[in-house]
Design an enzyme around this catalytic site. Structure first.
Site, short mmCIF file in Angstrom:
data_model
loop_
_atom_site.label_atom_id
_atom_site.label_comp_id
_atom_site.label_asym_id
_atom_site.label_seq_id
_atom_site.Cartn_x
_atom_site.Cartn_y
_atom_site.Cartn_z
N SER A 142 0.89 -1.10 0.08
CA SER A 142 -0.13 -0.08 -0.12
C SER A 142 0.99 1.19 0.04
CB SER A 142 -0.95 0.15 1.30
OG SER A 142 -1.47 1.17 1.46
N TYR A 155 -2.33 -1.79 10.33
CA TYR A 155 -2.26 -1.85 8.76
C TYR A 155 -0.94 -1.15 8.30
CZ TYR A 155 -3.88 -1.52 4.03
OH TYR A 155 -4.11 -1.83 2.71
#
Length: 260
Positions: A142, A155
């Protein structure tokens, strides 16, 4: 550069980015293994790919279970004659500030993103090494592999960790002509992101429109979401690259949100 006749196992492939990658790979001639926690959805997605003229099989797989990962990978290798590509894509998101984050939720997040990447990599590398025909390991990172955002501590931690795993695999696997790389998308409007919009709005005390404009897309060059097809096409490029000249890299596809 091609994935034609290569066997590609994609986790989290019954929906979202994973499903788009499965569709694009099947269209390009790969033999696709649709792995997903939801076994019925995995089988249904594989049926869709076959109906469109592709080769595919669906397997149920909890990527945090070593037994399920090994069984699924071995079944795929037996069915299609090996494993050439792993796309480690399975993931979830939980939005909460650090001081309120439950330890159990923290551990669950890291298990899915990091343990899942480790277990699937370990299982697939055994086949790639034994086959002697090279391979490609692709991790779904990401922009949060490079940056941090509020409310996403586990995350962000996990996505940063994938880069470390990737670099290590790239060095260890080079002797077997196996490359490893990370795709780092910006915000992609999948169900995972749709769920975050009202959650972040509530946590930050702003409107959903403000979350989209001033949080998610603020740093992009054009105010646009990255699409599932953008990510799938990059995965196709990495999987089909003909050598380990391109390995150990993290490639950002984010409409310029992060530039390196």
């Amino acid at each position: 550069m091609t994935v034609k006749n290569k066997v590609a196992l994609i986790t989290g492939a019954a929906s979202g980015i994973g499903k788009e990658i499965a569709v694009v790979f099947a269209r390009a001639g790969a033999k696709v293994v649709v792995a997903d926690l939801n076994r019925d959805a995995a089988i249904a997605t594989a049926q869709e790919l076959r109906a469109a003229g592709g080769e595919a099989m669906g397997v149920g797989m909890d990527v945090t279970s070593e037994e399920q990962v090994n069984e699924g990978v071995d079944a795929a290798a037996k069915e299609f004659g090996g494993i050439d590509v792993l796309v480690s894509n399975a993931g979830i998101q939980i939005v909460q500030p650090v001081h309120e984050f439950e330890f159990a939720a923290w551990k669950r997040m890291l298990a899915i993103h990091l343990d899942g990447a480790f277990l699937t990599t370990k299982a697939c590398l055994k086949h790639m090494y034994a086959q002697g025909r090279g391979g490609s390991v692709i991790y779904m990172g990401s922009v949060h592999s490079k940056e941090a955002s509020k409310l996403k501590a586990p995350y962000v931690t996990a996505k940063h960790g994938l880069i470390g795993l990737c670099k290590t695999v790239a060095k260890e696997a080079a002797a077997y002509k196996v490359a490893a790389n990370v795709i780092c998308p910006g915000f992609v409007r999948t169900p995972l992101v749709e769920k975050q919009i009202p959650e972040q709005a509530a946590a930050l005390g702003i409107s959903e429109e403000a979350v989209i404009k001033n949080v998610m897309l603020k740093e992009t060059v054009d105010g646009e979401f990255t699409t599932t097809d953008d990510v799938a096409e990059l995965a196709l490029f990495l999987a089909g690259f003909p050598s380990t000249a391109l390995t150990g890299q993290s490639v950002v596809v984010s409409h310029g949100w992060f530039m390196q």
